[in-house]
Design an enzyme around this catalytic site. Sequence first.
Site, PDB file in Angstrom:
ATOM      1  N   ASP A  10      35.431  42.494  34.142  1.00  0.00           N
ATOM      2  CA  ASP A  10      34.699  41.315  34.619  1.00  0.00           C
ATOM      3  C   ASP A  10      35.462  40.810  35.837  1.00  0.00           C
ATOM      4  OD1 ASP A  10      32.854  39.044  34.510  1.00  0.00           O
ATOM      5  OD2 ASP A  10      34.552  37.874  33.837  1.00  0.00           O
ATOM      6  N   SER A  11      34.873  39.829  36.520  1.00  0.00           N
ATOM      7  CA  SER A  11      35.577  39.232  37.654  1.00  0.00           C
ATOM      8  C   SER A  11      36.762  38.382  37.180  1.00  0.00           C
ATOM      9  CB  SER A  11      34.612  38.357  38.450  1.00  0.00           C
ATOM     10  OG  SER A  11      34.098  37.341  37.620  1.00  0.00           O
ATOM     11  N   TYR A  42      32.511  36.498  41.767  1.00  0.00           N
ATOM     12  CA  TYR A  42      31.656  37.506  42.390  1.00  0.00           C
ATOM     13  C   TYR A  42      30.289  36.900  42.746  1.00  0.00           C
ATOM     14  CZ  TYR A  42      34.501  41.588  40.831  1.00  0.00           C
ATOM     15  OH  TYR A  42      35.472  42.524  40.637  1.00  0.00           O
ATOM     16  N   GLY A  43      29.883  35.920  41.939  1.00  0.00           N
ATOM     17  CA  GLY A  43      28.491  35.463  41.949  1.00  0.00           C
ATOM     18  C   GLY A  43      28.039  34.723  43.182  1.00  0.00           C
ATOM     19  N   CYS A  73      30.035  41.755  32.951  1.00  0.00           N
ATOM     20  CA  CYS A  73      29.812  40.748  33.985  1.00  0.00           C
ATOM     21  C   CYS A  73      28.332  40.812  34.364  1.00  0.00           C
ATOM     22  CB  CYS A  73      30.691  41.101  35.192  1.00  0.00           C
ATOM     23  SG  CYS A  73      30.400  40.088  36.648  1.00  0.00           S
ATOM     24  N   THR A  75      26.854  39.485  36.869  1.00  0.00           N
ATOM     25  CA  THR A  75      26.693  39.673  38.313  1.00  0.00           C
ATOM     26  C   THR A  75      26.865  41.151  38.687  1.00  0.00           C
ATOM     27  OG1 THR A  75      27.643  37.479  38.566  1.00  0.00           O
ATOM     28  CG2 THR A  75      27.486  38.826  40.547  1.00  0.00           C
ATOM     29  N   GLU A 152      37.311  29.313  34.727  1.00  0.00           N
ATOM     30  CA  GLU A 152      38.554  29.950  35.195  1.00  0.00           C
ATOM     31  C   GLU A 152      39.704  28.943  35.244  1.00  0.00           C
ATOM     32  OE1 GLU A 152      39.407  33.230  36.084  1.00  0.00           O
ATOM     33  OE2 GLU A 152      37.508  33.794  35.174  1.00  0.00           O
ATOM     34  N   CYS A 186      25.615  34.798  32.413  1.00  0.00           N
ATOM     35  CA  CYS A 186      26.927  35.104  32.997  1.00  0.00           C
ATOM     36  C   CYS A 186      27.905  35.090  31.823  1.00  0.00           C
ATOM     37  CB  CYS A 186      27.294  34.018  34.013  1.00  0.00           C
ATOM     38  SG  CYS A 186      29.031  34.010  34.494  1.00  0.00           S
ATOM     39  N   THR A 187      28.753  36.110  31.756  1.00  0.00           N
ATOM     40  CA  THR A 187      29.611  36.236  30.568  1.00  0.00           C
ATOM     41  C   THR A 187      30.677  35.147  30.478  1.00  0.00           C
ATOM     42  OG1 THR A 187      30.922  37.871  31.776  1.00  0.00           O
ATOM     43  CG2 THR A 187      29.238  38.714  30.246  1.00  0.00           C
ATOM     44  N   HIS A 188      30.850  34.384  31.553  1.00  0.00           N
ATOM     45  CA  HIS A 188      31.760  33.233  31.452  1.00  0.00           C
ATOM     46  C   HIS A 188      31.157  32.107  30.603  1.00  0.00           C
ATOM     47  CE1 HIS A 188      34.059  34.973  34.775  1.00  0.00           C
ATOM     48  NE2 HIS A 188      34.937  33.984  34.687  1.00  0.00           N
TER      49      HIS A 188
HETATM   50  N1  DGL Z   1      31.303  36.739  34.312  1.00  0.00           N
HETATM   51  C1  DGL Z   1      30.635  36.951  35.575  1.00  0.00           C
HETATM   52  C2  DGL Z   1      29.154  37.139  35.301  1.00  0.00           C
HETATM   53  O1  DGL Z   1      28.823  37.465  34.169  1.00  0.00           O
HETATM   54  C3  DGL Z   1      31.036  35.887  36.522  1.00  0.00           C
HETATM   55  C4  DGL Z   1      30.666  36.180  37.907  1.00  0.00           C
HETATM   56  C5  DGL Z   1      31.468  35.528  38.980  1.00  0.00           C
HETATM   57  O2  DGL Z   1      32.603  35.942  39.149  1.00  0.00           O
HETATM   58  O3  DGL Z   1      30.895  34.702  39.692  1.00  0.00           O
HETATM   59  O4  DGL Z   1      28.304  37.010  36.135  1.00  0.00           O
END
Ligand code: DGL
Length: 277
Positions: A10-11, A42-43, A73, A75, A152, A186-188
């Site tokens: 993931d990011s 990343y998004g 992730c 994204t 984060e 988004c997995t966050h």
């Molecule tokens: N966990 C990422 C996702 O599922 C986060 C993306 C990001 O870094 O913006 O999209």
Amino acid sequence: MDNRPIGVFDSGLGGLTVVRELRKILPNENIVYFGDTGRVPYGTRSRSTITRYTMQDIAFLKSKDVKMIVVACGTASSVLTKELTSKIDIPITGVIQPAAQSAASLSQSGTIGVIGTTATIRSGAYGKAIHAINPTFRVVGKDCPLFVPLVENGMIEKDNEITSLTAKMYLKIIKDEKVDTLILGCTHYPLIYDIINEIMDYSAVLIDPGKETAHYVQSYLTANGMLNGESSETANIHFYVSDTPSGFESTAHIFLGEDISGCIEQIDIENLTQSEI
Ligand code: DGL
């Protein structure tokens, strides 16, 4: 039987939602995790940049001799075309298909909400996956770009006022549309599951793509005879990050409920993927 690790990336911290579930349902499995903390988020980036990062992350995990790659992730999953995945000669899954399938099977009203990063919502990837299952569903999307930096920065406690206010602002349109199922695209976002649930007044079923994807991995490995035959006592998890490990380590500790100090290493993803892979 295959005792090689599962590679997850993931990011940043978001992919831990897959890891937590994998640890629960596949305790024998070894895991290699990469969190691209030096380049998160990343998004907010362009499709071409996200694609470049994604392919580098995949190359890094492949260099660790993993048996399967989980793009944990939303994204990164949203840019993974069939053409790109066909270049990767090991099994790979993103999070979109498992989450879309779960949402489509649970929605009663046929109105499904999707929240995610700006890039994910812009791609329409969840909507396409849901419509491929049932074209009559109505899909309402909303990007929530501040959620990733909040997570984060460890602002994940249930009573965090800043995160709650932010959620209130973003989720208004989703509530107004009366969705009965909401994909945390988004997995966050499952790291702030309780906040989202409360702001939604518990009116929708929340879908955690990390959880759904871990279950997909379990069925894939089982069906293909690729589970690790060794005992859970020897199963280990190794983390790599592309920036200083401290912030990642403390939030991961809270979220996973495991002390990960000593199994986390900083790497230089740009240089590694250029020279060694
Ligand atoms: N966990 C990422 C996702 O599922 C986060 C993306 C990001 O870094 O913006 O999209």
